[in-house]
Design a protein around this motif. Structure first.
Motif, PDB file in Angstrom:
ATOM      1  N   ILE A  38       0.846  -1.190   0.000  1.00 37.63           N
ATOM      2  CA  ILE A  38       0.000   0.000   0.000  1.00 37.63           C
ATOM      3  C   ILE A  38       0.883   1.241   0.000  1.00 37.63           C
ATOM      4  CG2 ILE A  38      -1.706   1.274   1.339  1.00 37.63           C
ATOM      5  CD1 ILE A  38      -2.668  -1.430   2.374  1.00 37.63           C
ATOM      6  N   LYS A  39       0.477   2.209  -0.868  1.00 41.29           N
ATOM      7  CA  LYS A  39       1.256   3.422  -0.974  1.00 41.29           C
ATOM      8  C   LYS A  39       0.519   4.589  -0.351  1.00 41.29           C
ATOM      9  CE  LYS A  39       3.697   1.762  -4.893  1.00 41.29           C
ATOM     10  NZ  LYS A  39       3.998   1.755  -6.256  1.00 41.29           N
ATOM     11  N   ASP A  40      -0.531   4.287   0.432  1.00 40.10           N
ATOM     12  CA  ASP A  40      -1.285   5.348   1.085  1.00 40.10           C
ATOM     13  C   ASP A  40      -0.522   5.846   2.300  1.00 40.10           C
ATOM     14  OD1 ASP A  40      -3.294   5.094  -0.757  1.00 40.10           O
ATOM     15  OD2 ASP A  40      -4.440   3.668   0.457  1.00 40.10           O
ATOM     16  N   LYS A  41      -0.993   7.000   2.752  1.00 38.46           N
ATOM     17  CA  LYS A  41      -0.342   7.670   3.870  1.00 38.46           C
ATOM     18  C   LYS A  41      -0.790   7.099   5.200  1.00 38.46           C
ATOM     19  CE  LYS A  41       0.015  12.631   3.608  1.00 38.46           C
ATOM     20  NZ  LYS A  41      -0.580  13.791   3.949  1.00 38.46           N
ATOM     21  N   VAL A  42       0.156   6.942   6.154  1.00 37.80           N
ATOM     22  CA  VAL A  42      -0.164   6.497   7.515  1.00 37.80           C
ATOM     23  C   VAL A  42      -0.571   7.725   8.289  1.00 37.80           C
ATOM     24  CG1 VAL A  42       0.720   5.433   9.624  1.00 37.80           C
ATOM     25  CG2 VAL A  42       1.525   4.625   7.406  1.00 37.80           C
ATOM     26  N   THR A  43      -1.792   7.717   8.859  1.00 39.34           N
ATOM     27  CA  THR A  43      -2.290   8.903   9.559  1.00 39.34           C
ATOM     28  C   THR A  43      -2.568   8.656  11.039  1.00 39.34           C
ATOM     29  OG1 THR A  43      -4.526   8.335   8.905  1.00 39.34           O
ATOM     30  CG2 THR A  43      -3.332   9.907   7.509  1.00 39.34           C
ATOM     31  N   GLY A  44      -2.379   7.483  11.564  1.00 38.37           N
ATOM     32  CA  GLY A  44      -2.613   7.235  12.991  1.00 38.37           C
ATOM     33  C   GLY A  44      -2.519   5.754  13.329  1.00 38.37           C
ATOM     34  N   GLU A  45      -3.218   5.417  14.431  1.00 36.31           N
ATOM     35  CA  GLU A  45      -3.178   4.039  14.887  1.00 36.31           C
ATOM     36  C   GLU A  45      -4.538   3.681  15.460  1.00 36.31           C
ATOM     37  OE1 GLU A  45      -0.691   1.645  18.183  1.00 36.31           O
ATOM     38  OE2 GLU A  45       0.533   2.928  16.888  1.00 36.31           O
ATOM     39  N   TYR A  46      -4.978   2.409  15.202  1.00 37.56           N
ATOM     40  CA  TYR A  46      -6.268   1.946  15.696  1.00 37.56           C
ATOM     41  C   TYR A  46      -6.109   0.478  16.097  1.00 37.56           C
ATOM     42  CZ  TYR A  46     -11.241   0.733  15.690  1.00 37.56           C
ATOM     43  OH  TYR A  46     -12.503   0.292  16.034  1.00 37.56           O
ATOM     44  N   LYS A  47      -6.403   0.158  17.385  1.00 37.11           N
ATOM     45  CA  LYS A  47      -6.268  -1.197  17.930  1.00 37.11           C
ATOM     46  C   LYS A  47      -4.886  -1.774  17.668  1.00 37.11           C
ATOM     47  CE  LYS A  47     -11.119  -2.552  17.631  1.00 37.11           C
ATOM     48  NZ  LYS A  47     -12.080  -3.536  17.126  1.00 37.11           N
ATOM     49  N   GLY A  48      -3.876  -0.963  17.820  1.00 34.37           N
ATOM     50  CA  GLY A  48      -2.508  -1.428  17.641  1.00 34.37           C
ATOM     51  C   GLY A  48      -2.099  -1.581  16.184  1.00 34.37           C
TER      52      GLY A  48
END
Length: 178
Positions: free
Chosen positions: A144-154
């Motif tokens: 995946i080349k999408d942007k990482v914007t946070g975290e959810y359930k680890g």
């Protein structure tokens, strides 16, 4: 003067009569001396007999006391022996009870250890499976080349090209978040 002379003679005569020992006086003195000697001898004999009787009584009493002491010692020894036997029996019973308790504890501990082993083995198996699944999800994340914007359930949360937020689940698929 006649009177003085007479008085002098009478005085001498009286003294002479008094001063002379007669056979009767000698015999009385002799008898009284013998009696005193016999009395002394009798008293000495009585004292000796009394001493002998007292000594015999003392000896008998000593022997009786020794016998009583010996009996008491024997009785005490028997009581001590019985007490020792009773204590040893109690100790043996306690030892047996402790051995049984230790055996129960060992058995319970073995069971607990085997349960823990099984649960640890199960956890390890789950972890291995999770690692396999995680490997899939990690591989998909790399694609995946999408942007990482946070975290959810680890898990890392990605934002897609149209603004949708998602994370990669354990199977490697995208799971969208509201």
């Amino acid at each position: 003067m006649k009177k003085i002379t007479l008085l002098g003679f009478s005085l001498l005569f009286t003294l002479g009569v008094l001063a002379q020992e007669t056979k009767a006086t000698k015999e009385v003195k002799k008898a009284s001396t013998e009696k005193v000697a016999n009395d002394k001898k009798a008293v000495k004999e009585k004292v000796a007999k009394s001493k002998k009787a007292v000594n015999e009584t003392i000896a008998k009493d000593k022997e009786a006391i020794k016998k009583e002491v010996a009996k008491d010692k024997k009785a005490i020894k028997e009581k001590v022996a019985k007490s020792k036997k009773a204590v040893n029996k109690t100790i043996d019973k306690d030892k047996e009870a402790i051995k049984k308790e230790v055996a129960k504890d060992k058995k319970a501990l073995k069971e607990k250890v085997s349960k823990e082993k099984k649960s640890i083995k199960g956890a390890i198996d789950k972890e291995k499976e999770s690692l396999k699944e995680t490997a899939l999800s990690i591989a998909n994340e790399r694609k995946i080349k999408d942007k990482v914007t946070g975290e959810y359930k680890g898990k890392k949360v990605f934002t897609g090209p149209r603004g949708g937020k998602y994370y990669i689940n354990k199977n490697g698929n995208k799971t969208y978040i509201d």
